[in-house]
Design an enzyme around this catalytic site. Sequence first.
Site, PDB file in Angstrom:
ATOM      1  N   CYS A 130       0.842  -1.203   0.000  1.00 43.50           N
ATOM      2  CA  CYS A 130       0.000   0.000   0.000  1.00 43.50           C
ATOM      3  C   CYS A 130       0.872   1.246   0.000  1.00 43.50           C
ATOM      4  CB  CYS A 130      -0.941   0.042   1.199  1.00 43.50           C
ATOM      5  SG  CYS A 130      -1.998   1.502   1.126  1.00 43.50           S
ATOM      6  N   LYS A 165       0.484  -9.649  -1.972  1.00 36.89           N
ATOM      7  CA  LYS A 165       0.238  -8.615  -2.984  1.00 36.89           C
ATOM      8  C   LYS A 165       1.479  -7.745  -3.136  1.00 36.89           C
ATOM      9  CE  LYS A 165      -3.102  -5.676  -4.905  1.00 36.89           C
ATOM     10  NZ  LYS A 165      -4.340  -5.175  -4.315  1.00 36.89           N
ATOM     11  N   ASN A 192      -0.143  -3.966  -6.997  1.00 37.63           N
ATOM     12  CA  ASN A 192      -0.867  -2.875  -6.346  1.00 37.63           C
ATOM     13  C   ASN A 192      -0.695  -1.597  -7.197  1.00 37.63           C
ATOM     14  OD1 ASN A 192      -2.151  -1.240  -4.307  1.00 37.63           O
ATOM     15  ND2 ASN A 192      -1.508  -2.752  -2.797  1.00 37.63           N
ATOM     16  N   THR A 193      -1.120  -0.481  -6.656  1.00 32.10           N
ATOM     17  CA  THR A 193      -1.090   0.774  -7.418  1.00 32.10           C
ATOM     18  C   THR A 193       0.319   1.368  -7.503  1.00 32.10           C
ATOM     19  OG1 THR A 193      -1.686   1.875  -5.367  1.00 32.10           O
ATOM     20  CG2 THR A 193      -3.470   1.405  -6.902  1.00 32.10           C
ATOM     21  N   GLY A 244      -5.732  -2.414 -14.144  1.00 33.08           N
ATOM     22  CA  GLY A 244      -6.299  -1.796 -15.335  1.00 33.08           C
ATOM     23  C   GLY A 244      -7.159  -2.687 -16.200  1.00 33.08           C
TER      24      GLY A 244
HETATM   25  C1  LIG Z   1     -10.012   3.035  -3.924  1.00 33.99           C
HETATM   26  C2  LIG Z   1      -9.010   1.913  -3.914  1.00 33.99           C
HETATM   27  C3  LIG Z   1      -8.722   1.268  -2.699  1.00 33.99           C
HETATM   28  C4  LIG Z   1      -7.781   0.221  -2.672  1.00 33.99           C
HETATM   29  N1  LIG Z   1      -7.539  -0.419  -1.476  1.00 33.99           N
HETATM   30  C5  LIG Z   1      -6.659  -1.458  -1.448  1.00 33.99           C
HETATM   31  C6  LIG Z   1      -6.431  -2.173  -0.225  1.00 33.99           C
HETATM   32  O1  LIG Z   1      -7.037  -1.915   0.814  1.00 33.99           O
HETATM   33  N2  LIG Z   1      -5.515  -3.189  -0.251  1.00 33.99           N
HETATM   34  C7  LIG Z   1      -4.829  -3.542  -1.414  1.00 33.99           C
HETATM   35  O2  LIG Z   1      -4.013  -4.480  -1.381  1.00 33.99           O
HETATM   36  N3  LIG Z   1      -5.070  -2.906  -2.578  1.00 33.99           N
HETATM   37  C8  LIG Z   1      -5.950  -1.873  -2.619  1.00 33.99           C
HETATM   38  N4  LIG Z   1      -6.192  -1.237  -3.814  1.00 33.99           N
HETATM   39  C9  LIG Z   1      -5.466  -1.651  -5.042  1.00 33.99           C
HETATM   40  C10 LIG Z   1      -6.324  -2.555  -5.925  1.00 33.99           C
HETATM   41  O3  LIG Z   1      -6.690  -3.749  -5.260  1.00 33.99           O
HETATM   42  C11 LIG Z   1      -5.564  -2.897  -7.243  1.00 33.99           C
HETATM   43  O4  LIG Z   1      -4.366  -3.574  -6.937  1.00 33.99           O
HETATM   44  C12 LIG Z   1      -5.234  -1.651  -8.064  1.00 33.99           C
HETATM   45  O5  LIG Z   1      -6.272  -0.696  -7.995  1.00 33.99           O
HETATM   46  C13 LIG Z   1      -4.937  -1.974  -9.529  1.00 33.99           C
HETATM   47  O6  LIG Z   1      -6.028  -2.622 -10.148  1.00 33.99           O
HETATM   48  P1  LIG Z   1      -7.165  -1.811 -10.989  1.00 33.99           P
HETATM   49  O7  LIG Z   1      -6.434  -0.956 -11.972  1.00 33.99           O
HETATM   50  O8  LIG Z   1      -7.992  -2.900 -11.628  1.00 33.99           O
HETATM   51  O9  LIG Z   1      -7.933  -1.008  -9.996  1.00 33.99           O
HETATM   52  C14 LIG Z   1      -7.124  -0.179  -3.869  1.00 33.99           C
HETATM   53  C15 LIG Z   1      -7.428   0.467  -5.077  1.00 33.99           C
HETATM   54  C16 LIG Z   1      -8.356   1.502  -5.116  1.00 33.99           C
HETATM   55  C17 LIG Z   1      -8.674   2.158  -6.436  1.00 33.99           C
END
Ligand SMILES: Cc1cc2nc3c(=O)[nH]c(=O)nc-3n(C[C@H](O)[C@H](O)[C@H](O)COP(=O)(O)O)c2cc1C
Length: 304
Positions: A130, A165, A192-193, A244
């Site tokens: 995170c 993760k 993750n992001t 994505g």
């Molecule tokens: C609003 C938001 C909250 C998130 N909270 C968590 C979290 O609590 N724990 C975690 O491991 N990833 C968290 N993520 C990351 C997502 O699980 C994912 O890895 C990331 O958004 C990339 O995938 P996506 O592009 O499909 O959203 C969060 C993402 C978003 C957008």
Amino acid sequence: MTPDLSVEVGGLKLRGPVLAASGTFGYGTEVPLLERRALAGMVSKGIFLKPRAGTAPSRIVETPSGMLNAIGLQGPGVDALIRDYAPKWEAWDFPVLVNINGESASEYGEVAARLDGVPGVAGFEINISCPNVEQGGMYFGNDPRAAAAVTEAVRRRTKLPVWVKLTPMVSDIGVIARAVEGAGADALSAVNTFVGMSMDLHAYQPRLSFRTGGLSGPAIRPLAVHLAHQAARAVDIPVVGVGGIMRAEDALEFLVAGCRAVQVGTATFVNPNAIADVHDGIAEFMARKGFASLDELPRYLPRD
Ligand SMILES: Cc1cc2nc3c(=O)[nH]c(=O)nc-3n(C[C@H](O)[C@H](O)[C@H](O)COP(=O)(O)O)c2cc1C
């Protein structure tokens, strides 16, 4: 013939390859309202031992083809999760993994120990990635020794499936992937992001109160496919691709790049039916190509 989309990932038998990504599906309280046939599993919002308020607003910014978030792992803590959510999960026909967090390796272990054996908790996804917390989070995912220590601390306290993760904010994701595999992880979620920033041109300061946020959505997809592929090349345990995915073709890119399953996150904010659309599109692709099961899908996974 309807293709068989079931997969086995890190100790869990899933009816399909598409799960809901952590933090984008809350604790699943909206699930009873959804058509859930295509939902193979859900990863809960990240939880710490104690309740957390998260970061101050503003927490979300829209960006080209994506979004930045800095929620700061707001959550009710383990006791409330056990009381309020796990009993609901127990009744559902798909597994729920809890995304666990801590400020120290021992806190991660403690969270796992408290949740181990709780009906409704099918497994864990350890969040060492995170970007939006001052203590812990991405720090553990940046360092192979810290990543392994957290994984071991959780592994020692549970026999349930343990997924880890990974953060994309590393120079070699393969090193971290191998470290957590060696420490007993059953699967990896990648990724993750990415850390990003957006400036408010009226206030002359960052739009997010945390200054930076995690970038998600289609903007990160090619980066995420590459990192998930690098992770899959580095380890023998399954990799779950995240980042994505908006359509079936996007999920198929991760699968062909070596992933066993995928998670859909930000897409759900745009299209509440995204998971079913991705699942059904994969089924259509398989039928069109004449693949009876996902094992028959060719994977690009050179090991050299
Ligand atoms: C609003 C938001 C909250 C998130 N909270 C968590 C979290 O609590 N724990 C975690 O491991 N990833 C968290 N993520 C990351 C997502 O699980 C994912 O890895 C990331 O958004 C990339 O995938 P996506 O592009 O499909 O959203 C969060 C993402 C978003 C957008």
